[in-house]
Design an enzyme around this catalytic site. Structure first.
Site, PDB file in Angstrom:
ATOM      1  N   ASP A 988      13.046  52.708   9.612  1.00  8.99           N
ATOM      2  CA  ASP A 988      11.604  52.900   9.494  1.00  8.99           C
ATOM      3  C   ASP A 988      11.276  54.388   9.449  1.00  8.99           C
ATOM      4  O   ASP A 988      11.851  55.187  10.192  1.00  8.99           O
ATOM      5  CB  ASP A 988      10.900  52.248  10.697  1.00  8.99           C
ATOM      6  N   LYS A1057      -2.456  56.734  19.735  1.00 10.63           N
ATOM      7  CA  LYS A1057      -1.568  56.404  18.618  1.00 10.63           C
ATOM      8  C   LYS A1057      -2.311  55.911  17.372  1.00 10.63           C
ATOM      9  O   LYS A1057      -2.090  56.407  16.268  1.00 10.63           O
ATOM     10  CB  LYS A1057      -0.548  55.348  19.062  1.00 10.63           C
ATOM     11  N   ASP A1216       7.066  51.492   3.998  1.00 10.25           N
ATOM     12  CA  ASP A1216       7.900  52.613   4.431  1.00 10.25           C
ATOM     13  C   ASP A1216       8.978  52.174   5.417  1.00 10.25           C
ATOM     14  O   ASP A1216       9.497  52.987   6.182  1.00 10.25           O
ATOM     15  CB  ASP A1216       7.039  53.707   5.059  1.00 10.25           C
TER      16      ASP A1216
END
Length: 1301
Positions: A988, A1057, A1216
């Site tokens: 990742d 986050k 991604d």
């Protein structure tokens, strides 16, 4: 017999209507009139009025019929003159803007009238320069004859005097002419406008520039007329001379800037994208013509085209595609006469025949038995005179059935030796990123499947049968309860209901069709009748009956149900068209040959799937084409058709209910109700099933589900994408690029670009689609067991509705305060919302698990396409590897590979990554953690529900459990290095959006924060931002900022986050504040009264922190946003091209409302993709930065995919996050880093700036006002701005362990 000679001049407009004449054989319109009158019993003038409107009262006295006819002639004459005048006036307005000096007095002397607007077009052009030699001779002859100029209009004499209506019309014509002359005089008097226009005219004569007078639209003409009135007024010029001088100054600056840009890049002007070229109206007409052709109702299609062609305003809605489609329909009938007439109509419409038109003519000639050689030669000669070649006809046109054979037959009558030339090797993609990839010659070992040719052929035949059936019935995974007598009784009752519903719906459906077709008074009107004939009546009824079981107990929005029904009809119709066009046999033959490329029992070759499929198409160049050019139905049409079917369902589907007395008499009540409900302050129509119907369905407990075939994974490798119109499924229509419903601009951009520019995009999609999958049966069985045992919210398995909270009861006898009543209402609303959410989640999980269980013993494939940014997605919507943790856990690669030396370690590291326990630790520490917990891993694999349940506390519990099982099998094998693993291992990206920003800006600090720099342990950008925000908080707390003091101890990575992650994708401060507010509310100890102030404070600190840490990132993001805002303000959508050549356009426009009238409910559809509307500036601005970054990460993924395919390794992506076997993780990591560096070594921002300047530098504002010109100048400066970059060395990415990990 008396008739009318209605003739239309092709170039100079309609001629005046003369007195009644005998019908001559040469008058085409009168021949049609005579033919219709002979075959029709209606009154001749009734037929005439149908096609030519008039305002005449009908009288019963037959003595006045002659008077009525004469008056009709006068009205028609006046109407035709009015249409002619409108046309010429519009043309003259366009020409006036391009003439700097016009001698008005000379014009009036020459014409002898001030009615300049109604001169014939040729005479008006002559009048612009009255001193030419021919006109001097004409004036001399006129003086000798002693009469006025021949240009004076002569009106026919009539038996009756002029009516009031005609007098009013003449007055309107005079006023219009007066206004026109006023504009001409203002142009003459306006020196400023003349100067600006002369400069513009001189500029338009530059090489590579098209003449503006020829290509400007009516809209531009109207704007120019506005300009002429604004700048041509002497009063306005005198009122504000300073403004005029400022305009001239800004114009000079703009010219200087353009000269500077031309010196940098003197490339020609880029063509402006036409966007939604056809518009919904043209699409509806084209779909209507195609549906009529499918039903073999050519007359209806012809009447529709003729009706729109006769009216000038409607004629503009017709394009050459509509005319050519109708030509093909007449070609099937062998009617060359009708095709010839259509060619004349094309000329009248100002269009140029395309290859499809000539193909239809040649096809018709091939079908005719007595077609002469001279006619065919003339057709081919005209084709070549228009710049076409016969070879191009076979390369670009789409053939159906035996059309290719008929065209070839006609050509060989003239040229018996005509042969098709073999296609030369296509051009290679010119992107420097892949030039070496395609130009390199060598014996590459592309991956093969573990299947033989015979098995691949058998699998294709199975897939073909599934798609021909269009629907598939599968068993539900819900536990099968013992069948009781009550269940048997309820199932029998439902079967009886469905039989009655089918009869009732079938009768009502046929009655509706009868009423639609019976409307003979307006046969040209576009209605739903052709769309109700493309399938069998029983098929429509089956679609409606299958929809009933899918309606949730709380109801569904009418628009959603209508779209589902309309799309199902369209998909079935598309499949029927391919079957009718005899494409199936050719697709089967080509695919059987294509299977040799993939099968393991054939020799290796160096063909990519796209290349080999194209080669097979070229070799098998007979019969129908593999793809069709049929237009997709518009969103409005699909909803309209679906609403019509829903209306039938509501009125015809009924269920019996017993009366209150004890007799057996039954009453019928509707099974579906139409009601209204409010959602976000909007009133929405809902379709809700009756509680009795819902109860019957629950008590019957039926165990089957019905899906469209496109919902299921394919049982054979997908057809490789070879063009934007062909690939993926065998018959089911699939778009290469997903888009908003009804948007066409993306497809038009794809078809307009060079085919070689799409090679990498198509090859990457084919590589992703060719990955074979299978089901992890033990994990699937475990999930199904928990699903049937009331689910588990902790494990993300939704519980059934029986676990929903009970609805609170309201006791009317009990006195309640207003506050208590309000609280009760809120709780009842919450219960309803919770029940609806639980039902939705439960059904979604049921569909996914049922599909997985259906293919548990199969090998299957997921065909892929992409969105408008280039991000790839599997086509099956429910069950795929982009799904939730549950779905990913039950998927394995169908091809296994040994673990090798490092494979087991990668499995362990992947396990720790999935748990989320050691995100900030090095790979060695993660591997050590896995070895320390090996007992828990093995216990989880052996006793998942009865052991220590270590796996349940992970971030991705089901994938962790699947990985535990794989590790256990590997450890217990005789040699772990030789253990065959089917398990996908993920790598990742570390905040991939910020990685691309840091690489674009060469930002060393930002690159270090997102792991572009080599380091011992992974850098966590979220933690670093949290630390930075904490430093800001401490400083403010020392300065006695109250909210900073309250936040002490509450700032954490978890709170920051989401906002940090989404800032790179365009989240605003408002959206970021809402995200932080949500996280703060989840903290139990945080004082709730300070949530708003705290979230407002923190979002400011987060943005400040990111600005300090990612300086170049914020600068690039600001440049992208401001550029998009200025482009949208200039009236254009933002477009760009990815480094691989994929064209992208943002489909955000101002929303318009389309009203659909229906007896059930009037629907207002919000359409935001209409390119006739101005761009939505806010959406264009906010979306450009994230969309541009998404296009870069998709480019990186595609490059990695094709190079992994060249390396012979399995590769799959979830945006991604890259997947491969444990054995090949190191190879994939190497390719991934190399392609990232290669991508960002390209001058991406410089290329983007150059493209945007070339694209939008010609958006010169029509209104030459100071403000508009300043905005234009600012836009050019912004687009050509050079961004400063840092000193980060991209080559260090190749050494970064945690770039992807």
């Amino acid at each position: 017999m008396l008739g009318l000679k209605l003739c239309v001049a092709r170039r100079t407009g309609a001629l005046p209507l003369r007195v009644p004449l005998l019908v001559l054989p040469a008058c085409r319109r009168c021949l049609q009139l005579r033919k219709r009158l002979v075959s029709s019993s209606e009154h001749p003038w009734d037929f005439f009025r149908r096609y030519y409107s008039s305002v005449i009262l009908k009288k019963d006295d037959r003595k006045n019929q002659m008077c009525e006819r004469a008056r009709l002639l006068e009205v028609l004459e006046a109407r035709m003159q009015q249409l002619q005048a409108d046309n010429v006036t519009e043309m003259k307005c366009t020409e006036v803007q391009l003439v700097s000096r016009i001698n008005i007095n000379s014009l009036e002397r020459h014409t002898g009238s001030k009615d300049l607007a109604f001169l014939p077009a040729s005479e008006f052009k002559k009048s612009l320069n009255p001193d030419t030699e021919p006109l001097r001779r004409e004036r001399t002859a006129e003086r000798q004859l002693g009469r006025k100029s021949y240009t004076e209009t002569i009106h026919p004499k009539s038996m009756l005097g002029p009516t009031k209506w005609l007098e009013k019309l003449n007055k309107e014509k005079y006023n219009k002419t007066k206004r026109q002359l006023s504009i001409v005089k203002k142009v003459k008097e306006s020196s400023l406008f003349s100067k600006n226009k002369d400069a513009h005219k001189a500029k338009s004569m530059e090489p590579g520039r098209k003449s503006s007078s020829k290509n400007n639209s009516a809209k531009t003409s109207a704007a120019r007329r506005a300009n002429s009135s604004a700048f041509g007024s002497p009063q306005a010029a005198n009122a504000d001379k300073g403004s005029a001088f400022s305009v001239e100054a800004i114009l000079a600056e703009v010219e200087e800037l353009e000269k500077h840009l031309n010196s940098q890049d003197p490339s020609a002007k880029l063509l402006k994208d036409e966007g939604n070229k056809y518009g919904d109206t043209q699409r509806n007409i084209l779909s209507y013509i195609e549906a009529c052709g499918f039903n073999d109702d050519v007359d209806r299609a012809h009447q529709c085209v003729m009706f729109n062609h006769r009216i000038l305003n409607r004629r503009k809605q017709l394009n050459i595609k509509i005319y050519s489609t109708l030509m093909h329909l007449w070609a099937k009938k062998g009617s060359l006469d009708q095709i010839g007439k259509l060619f004349k109509l094309v000329e009248e419409a100002g269009l140029k025949p395309n290859l499809d038109c000539y193909m239809a003519a040649l096809e018709c000639m091939g079908r005719m038995e007595n077609c002469t050689v001279h006619v065919i030669k003339r057709c081919i000669q005209q084709l070549e005179e228009n710049g076409f070649k016969l070879q191009d006809l076979f390369k670009t046109c789409v053939f159906r059935k035996d059309e290719r054979k008929m065209v070839m037959k006609a050509i060989r009558v003239v040229n018996p030796n005509f042969q098709l030339l073999s296609e030369s090797e296509g051009a290679i993609c010119q992107s420097p990123l892949v030039t070496h990839f395609y130009s390199e010659i060598g014996a590459f070992k592309y991956p093969k499947l573990d299947l033989c040719v015979a098995e691949l052929k058998e699998r294709f035949d199975r897939q073909l049968k599934k798609e021909q059936a269009d629907t598939i019935v599968i068993d539900s995974v819900e536990v099968v309860k013992p069948i009781t007598e009550k269940m048997k009784r309820m199932r029998k009752r439902l079967a009886d209901f469905r039989a009655k519903w089918q009869k009732s719906l079938l009768r009502a459906f046929r009655e509706c069709k009868f009423h639609l077709v019976a409307k003979r008074n307006y046969p040209w009107r576009v209605n739903l009748y052709p769309y109700l004939c493309v399938l069998g009546d029983e098929e429509y009824v089956d679609i409606m009956l299958q929809c009933i079981a899918n309606i949730p107990p709380n109801g569904e929005a009418l628009v959603i149900i209508a779209k589902q029904l309309g799309n199902r009809v369209y998909n079935k119709y598309s499949i029927r068209k391919k079957l009718k066009d005899e494409m199936v046999n050719k697709i089967r033959d080509i695919y059987h040959a294509y299977a040799e490329l993939l099968a393991e029992d054939t020799e290796l070759n160096n063909f990519l799937p796209r290349e080999y499929m194209k080669q097979l198409e070229g070799e098998m160049n007979s019969g129908p084409s593999l793809f069709s050019e049929d237009s997709s139905w518009s969103h409005v049409l699909i909803v309209q058709l679906g609403t019509h079917l829903v209306n039938l369902m509501v009125h015809e589907i009924k269920i019996p209910i017993f009366t209150q007395n004890q007799t057996n008499e039954k009453n019928l009540i509707p099974a579906l109700y139409h009601m209204y409900s409010f959602r976000s302050n909007k009133q929405i129509g809902f379709i809700k099933p009756h509680p009795i119907l819902t109860q019957n369905l629950e008590e019957a407990a039926e165990t089957t589900l019905i899906f469209d075939s496109s919902v299921m994974p394919m049982v054979c490798p997908p057809i490789p994408w070879t063009s934007p119109r062909f690939g993926a499924y065998v018959l089911t229509p699939t778009k290469l690029m997903r888009c908003m419903e009804g948007a066409l601009q993306h497809q038009l951009l794809l078809e307009k670009c060079n085919s070689c520019d799409l090679h990498v995009v198509l090859d990457s999609l084919n590589q992703l689609g060719n990955c074979a999958w299978k089901v992890n049966k033990p994990i699937l069985d475990l999930i199904i067991s928990i699903f049937n045992d009331k689910g588990s919210e902790k494990l993300e398995i939704p519980p059934p509705l029986s676990e929903a909270p009970d609805m609170p009861k309201y006791d009317s006898k009990c006195d309640m305060s207003s506050a208590a009543k309000s609280s009760l209402k809120r709780k009842m609303a919450w219960v309803r919302k919770k029940s609806a959410e639980m039902h939705s989640l439960r059904m979604d999980a049921l569909y996914k698990l049922s599909i997985a269980n259906h293919v548990r013993d199969e090998i299957f494939w997921f065909p892929h396409n992409m969105d408008f940014r280039g991000r790839t997605y599997p086509c099956p919507p429910y069950f795929n590897h982009l799904g939730s943790d549950v779905t990913r856990a039950v998927l394995l690669f169908a091809e296994g590979k040994p673990l090798g030396e490092h494979g087991l370690n990668w499995l362990k590291i992947h396990l720790v990554n999935l748990t989320g326990f050691k995100k900030s630790c090095s790979l060695k520490e993660r591997l050590s953690f896995a070895n320390n917990f090996i007992d828990d891993i093995l216990d989880s694999a052996d006793n998942p529900l009865t052991g220590r349940k270590w796996w349940m506390n992970a971030d991705e519990p089901w994938q962790v459990l699947a990985c535990c099982t794989e590790i256990a099998h590997a450890l217990r094998s005789p040699d772990p290095t030789k253990y065959i693993s089917y398990f996908p291992v993920h790598q990742d990206g570390s905040c991939n959006g910020l990685q691309h920003y840091a690489a674009l800006g060469r930002d060393a600090i930002g690159a270090s924060s997102v792991n572009l720099m080599p380091c011992e342990v992974p850098q966590d950008v979220y933690s670093r931002v949290s630390e930075q925000v904490e430093e800001f908080r401490k400083q403010d707390a020392e300065n006695n900022v109250k909210i900073a003091q309250i936040l002490e101890g509450f700032i954490s990575r978890k709170v920051m986050k989401q906002t940090v992650m989404t800032v790179v994708y365009g989240v605003t401060r408002f959206g970021g504040r809402l995200q932080i507010e949500k996280k703060l509310k989840e903290i139990e100890n945080f004082p709730k009264e300070y949530v708003w102030d705290a979230s407002h404070y923190l979002v400011q600190q987060v943005f400040n922190s990111l600005t300090e840490m990612f300086t170049s990132t914020r600068e690039i993001q600001g440049w992208l946003s401001e550029s998009a805002r200025l482009i949208a303000r200039s009236g254009s959508s933002v477009e760009w091209v990815t480094p691989l050549g994929l064209p992208i356009v943002q489909p955000y426009h101002r929303t318009r409302t389309a009203l659909l009238r229906n007896s059930l409910q009037n629907l207002k559809l919000q359409i935001s993709h209409d390119t006739t509307q101005r761009p939505d500036t806010v959406k264009q601005k906010n979306a450009f930065p994230p969309n541009f970054i998404h296009s870069l990460d998709s480019t990186h993924m595609m490059l990695t995919a094709v190079y992994c395919y060249r390396a012979g390794i399995t590769f799959v992506s979830v945006h991604d996050c890259f997947w491969t076997h444990a054995l090949t993780v190191d190879i994939m990591n190497k390719i991934c880093r190399e392609q990232f560096v290669a991508l960002h070594n390209q001058p991406i921002l410089q290329d983007l700036s150059r493209f945007l300047v070339n694209k939008y530098r010609y958006n010169i504002p029509v209104e030459k006002k100071a403000k508009k010109l300043k905005e234009y100048k600012t836009m050019l400066e912004m687009l050509s701005r050079t961004l400063k970059t840092g000193e980060f060395d991209l080559e260090k990415v190749k050494e970064s362990t945690y770039f992807f990990s």
